[in-house]
Design a protein around this motif. Structure first.
Motif, PDB file in Angstrom:
ATOM      1  N   VAL A  51      40.193  60.658  54.740  1.00 31.34           N
ATOM      2  CA  VAL A  51      40.853  60.945  53.397  1.00 31.34           C
ATOM      3  C   VAL A  51      41.960  59.959  53.174  1.00 31.34           C
ATOM      4  O   VAL A  51      41.934  59.364  51.989  1.00 31.34           O
ATOM      5  N   LEU A  52      42.873  59.710  54.176  1.00 29.05           N
ATOM      6  CA  LEU A  52      43.727  58.555  53.971  1.00 29.05           C
ATOM      7  C   LEU A  52      43.348  57.475  53.887  1.00 29.05           C
ATOM      8  O   LEU A  52      43.741  56.467  52.811  1.00 29.05           O
ATOM      9  N   CYS A  53      42.191  56.865  54.324  1.00 28.59           N
ATOM     10  CA  CYS A  53      41.515  55.665  54.097  1.00 28.59           C
ATOM     11  C   CYS A  53      40.933  55.625  52.654  1.00 28.59           C
ATOM     12  O   CYS A  53      41.104  54.503  51.869  1.00 28.59           O
ATOM     13  N   ILE A  54      40.247  56.357  52.185  1.00 26.97           N
ATOM     14  CA  ILE A  54      39.814  56.587  50.837  1.00 26.97           C
ATOM     15  C   ILE A  54      40.869  56.484  49.704  1.00 26.97           C
ATOM     16  O   ILE A  54      40.790  55.701  48.690  1.00 26.97           O
ATOM     17  N   ALA A  55      42.052  57.249  49.942  1.00 27.01           N
ATOM     18  CA  ALA A  55      43.150  57.354  49.044  1.00 27.01           C
ATOM     19  C   ALA A  55      43.747  55.948  49.116  1.00 27.01           C
ATOM     20  O   ALA A  55      44.242  55.482  48.045  1.00 27.01           O
ATOM     21  N   GLY A  56      43.850  55.116  50.286  1.00 25.63           N
ATOM     22  CA  GLY A  56      44.587  53.825  50.396  1.00 25.63           C
ATOM     23  C   GLY A  56      44.040  52.979  49.351  1.00 25.63           C
ATOM     24  O   GLY A  56      44.128  51.998  48.806  1.00 25.63           O
ATOM     25  N   HIS A  57      42.576  52.921  49.606  1.00 20.40           N
ATOM     26  CA  HIS A  57      41.689  51.884  48.959  1.00 20.40           C
ATOM     27  C   HIS A  57      41.687  52.280  47.398  1.00 20.40           C
ATOM     28  O   HIS A  57      41.660  51.189  46.828  1.00 20.40           O
ATOM     29  N   THR A  58      41.491  53.653  47.127  1.00 21.53           N
ATOM     30  CA  THR A  58      41.720  53.806  45.708  1.00 21.53           C
ATOM     31  C   THR A  58      43.011  53.251  45.056  1.00 21.53           C
ATOM     32  O   THR A  58      42.811  52.828  43.976  1.00 21.53           O
ATOM     33  N   CYS A  59      43.772  53.355  45.736  1.00 23.06           N
ATOM     34  CA  CYS A  59      45.487  52.833  45.133  1.00 23.06           C
ATOM     35  C   CYS A  59      45.336  51.540  44.842  1.00 23.06           C
ATOM     36  O   CYS A  59      45.846  51.364  43.848  1.00 23.06           O
ATOM     37  N   ASN A  60      44.842  50.784  45.960  1.00 14.40           N
ATOM     38  CA  ASN A  60      44.841  49.262  45.728  1.00 14.40           C
ATOM     39  C   ASN A  60      43.887  49.056  44.838  1.00 14.40           C
ATOM     40  O   ASN A  60      43.811  47.691  44.013  1.00 14.40           O
ATOM     41  N   VAL A  61      42.911  49.619  44.524  1.00 13.17           N
ATOM     42  CA  VAL A  61      41.711  49.336  43.436  1.00 13.17           C
ATOM     43  C   VAL A  61      42.535  49.348  41.953  1.00 13.17           C
ATOM     44  O   VAL A  61      42.531  48.353  41.421  1.00 13.17           O
ATOM     45  N   ILE A  62      43.329  50.461  41.941  1.00 10.58           N
ATOM     46  CA  ILE A  62      44.072  50.684  40.735  1.00 10.58           C
ATOM     47  C   ILE A  62      45.222  49.524  40.525  1.00 10.58           C
ATOM     48  O   ILE A  62      45.485  49.204  39.579  1.00 10.58           O
ATOM     49  N   THR A  63      45.804  49.264  41.582  1.00 10.89           N
ATOM     50  CA  THR A  63      47.051  48.111  41.716  1.00 10.89           C
ATOM     51  C   THR A  63      46.213  46.893  41.331  1.00 10.89           C
ATOM     52  O   THR A  63      46.825  46.151  40.330  1.00 10.89           O
ATOM     53  N   SER A  64      45.188  46.652  41.656  1.00 11.71           N
ATOM     54  CA  SER A  64      44.512  45.350  41.178  1.00 11.71           C
ATOM     55  C   SER A  64      44.097  45.248  39.677  1.00 11.71           C
ATOM     56  O   SER A  64      44.347  44.374  39.160  1.00 11.71           O
ATOM     57  N   MET A  65      43.759  46.567  39.402  1.00 15.44           N
ATOM     58  CA  MET A  65      43.570  46.495  37.659  1.00 15.44           C
ATOM     59  C   MET A  65      44.819  46.366  37.054  1.00 15.44           C
ATOM     60  O   MET A  65      44.629  45.852  36.033  1.00 15.44           O
ATOM     61  N   ALA A  66      45.708  47.176  37.438  1.00 15.82           N
ATOM     62  CA  ALA A  66      47.153  47.134  36.573  1.00 15.82           C
ATOM     63  C   ALA A  66      47.605  45.566  36.562  1.00 15.82           C
ATOM     64  O   ALA A  66      48.244  45.158  35.664  1.00 15.82           O
ATOM     65  N   TRP A  67      47.496  44.665  37.674  1.00 16.24           N
ATOM     66  CA  TRP A  67      47.808  43.286  38.009  1.00 16.24           C
ATOM     67  C   TRP A  67      46.683  42.580  37.043  1.00 16.24           C
ATOM     68  O   TRP A  67      47.100  41.223  36.358  1.00 16.24           O
ATOM     69  N   GLY A  68      45.526  42.663  37.179  1.00  9.92           N
ATOM     70  CA  GLY A  68      44.378  42.074  36.699  1.00  9.92           C
ATOM     71  C   GLY A  68      43.768  42.342  35.283  1.00  9.92           C
ATOM     72  O   GLY A  68      43.977  41.801  34.180  1.00  9.92           O
ATOM     73  N   LEU A  69      43.094  43.457  35.428  1.00  8.88           N
ATOM     74  CA  LEU A  69      42.207  44.013  34.117  1.00  8.88           C
ATOM     75  C   LEU A  69      43.194  44.127  33.019  1.00  8.88           C
ATOM     76  O   LEU A  69      42.948  43.609  31.893  1.00  8.88           O
ATOM     77  N   VAL A  70      44.045  44.819  33.282  1.00 11.21           N
ATOM     78  CA  VAL A  70      45.201  45.345  32.061  1.00 11.21           C
ATOM     79  C   VAL A  70      46.022  44.354  31.545  1.00 11.21           C
ATOM     80  O   VAL A  70      45.707  44.044  30.387  1.00 11.21           O
ATOM     81  N   ALA A  86      45.021  41.029  31.772  1.00 10.60           N
ATOM     82  CA  ALA A  86      44.049  40.093  31.268  1.00 10.60           C
ATOM     83  C   ALA A  86      43.568  40.582  29.817  1.00 10.60           C
ATOM     84  O   ALA A  86      43.515  39.908  28.791  1.00 10.60           O
ATOM     85  N   TRP A  87      43.332  42.048  29.897  1.00  7.19           N
ATOM     86  CA  TRP A  87      42.692  42.682  28.491  1.00  7.19           C
ATOM     87  C   TRP A  87      43.896  42.351  27.184  1.00  7.19           C
ATOM     88  O   TRP A  87      43.734  42.284  26.229  1.00  7.19           O
ATOM     89  N   ALA A  88      45.310  42.835  27.815  1.00  3.69           N
ATOM     90  CA  ALA A  88      46.261  42.688  26.826  1.00  3.69           C
ATOM     91  C   ALA A  88      46.225  41.419  26.208  1.00  3.69           C
ATOM     92  O   ALA A  88      46.815  41.073  25.060  1.00  3.69           O
ATOM     93  N   ARG A  89      46.000  40.301  27.027  1.00  2.10           N
ATOM     94  CA  ARG A  89      46.016  38.798  26.500  1.00  2.10           C
ATOM     95  C   ARG A  89      45.001  38.476  25.718  1.00  2.10           C
ATOM     96  O   ARG A  89      45.331  38.148  24.398  1.00  2.10           O
TER      97      ARG A  89
END
Length: 334
Positions: A69-88, A90-93
């Motif tokens: 469960v910790l591995c899944i949660a950590g994986h999901t956490c960094n997916v969201i982090t990559s979205m915060a720095w990338g997708l969000v 880039a979409w704002a720009r």
């Protein structure tokens, strides 16, 4: 259990080999030579490390399903982090026309809130436990993605139609008609500016929520790995956790593909639902092991004092009661 039995058999064979080495003087290429024995030990350690890596990832070790469960949660956490720095950003720009200085403020807001919450959440988790900090972080991150999608996206998409219509009307009429068109153009421009401020406000709020969500769970997950590890396997368990957690950065590219296939708002809402699902998984399956899974809630204290010239008085307390007391003097031992 089978793995432990196989390891015991290998240990016994190694002991036999070591005994034979003491009675034989052989070359380096011989199967019973010391160098060959060292290579066998390296291979054995590598096999054991690979097995422990899989056991931690699949939740089949001593800690149970909590490590998976910790591995899944950590994986999901960094997916969201990559979205915060990338997708969000880039979409704002590209989609919302947010200028560079405002995007820099969004990134700084995320980072400062993450760093501040990280300290206090980690301290609090030492008292309250890790589970609900991780669950709260995933839910807060999901709320941040939803705020960006519904606040700055669907509900407040930039609308330039009124300004374009007023400009066209101004160019096609004269006299008082031009004055009316100019007034309409000014009103449309003011409305667009107000809408831009509102959109940026939603984006800033989303950055705050995403930063707080990451801060809530980032340190607590690493501490949870230590809780579920014994001293001799902490490094390997942390490596397994970090492998799956950091892989989330790369998997975050899927959010960009989803945004291209549908829309940025739809991609953010989809990953918000995934974060909520993982939060539910953690709340149901994760078992607390605060203070160390392998300590078995023992409170061990040692009282050492010199008795006479040689004697040492040792008391080991388990659960507050004396488990043993051994005293030695000049004629005795400890």
């Amino acid at each position: 259990q089978r793995a432990e039995e196989e390891e015991e058999e290998e240990d016994s064979r190694d002991l036999e080999t070591a005994g034979m080495l003491q009675h034989h003087d052989r070359g380096a290429g011989d199967p019973l030579s010391p160098s060959h024995h060292r290579h066998m030990s390296v291979r054995k350690r590598m096999r054991a490390a690979g097995r422990d890596f899989l056991m931690f990832t699949l939740g089949r070790g001593r800690a149970g399903v909590s490590t998976a469960v910790l591995c899944i949660a950590g994986h999901t956490c960094n997916v969201i982090t990559s979205m915060a720095w990338g997708l969000v950003l880039a979409w704002a720009r590209d989609g919302l026309g947010v200028p560079s200085d405002a995007r820099n403020l969004m990134a700084a807001t995320y980072q400062y809130f993450m760093a501040g919450v990280l300290v206090f959440a980690s301290l609090a988790s030492d008292v309250t436990g890790r589970k609900w900090m991780i669950v709260g972080g995933l839910c807060t991150s999901a709320l941040g993605l939803t705020t960006a999608a519904l606040g700055a996206g669907f509900a407040h998409a930039p609308d330039t139609s009124a300004l374009a219509t007023a400009t066209a009307t101004r160019s096609s009429v004269g006299g008082s008609g031009q004055a009316d068109a100019a007034a309409a153009a000014v009103a449309a421009a003011a409305g667009a500016a107000a809408g831009g401020v509102l959109r940026f406000g939603y984006l800033e709020l989303a950055s705050v929520l995403l930063g707080c969500g990451t801060g809530l769970m980032y340190g607590c997950m690493a501490a949870a790995v230590v809780d579920h590890s014994s001293p001799h396997d902490q490094a390997l368990n942390m490596a397994a956790f970090r492998f799956w957690r950091d892989l989330g950065y790369a998997v975050g590219v899927v959010s960009g593909l989803a945004a291209d296939a549908t829309s940025p708002e739809a991609a953010m809402l989809a990953f918000a639902l995934i974060a909520l699902a993982v939060a539910a998984l953690v709340s149901l399956l994760y078992q607390e092991a605060l203070g160390g899974h392998h300590h078995h809630d023992l409170d061990c204290g040692y009282d050492l004092g010199v008795v006479g010239e040689v004697g040492v008085d040792v008391g080991v307390h388990a659960g507050g009661s004396s488990a043993g007391e051994v005293a030695g003097g000049p004629g005795g031992g400890v």
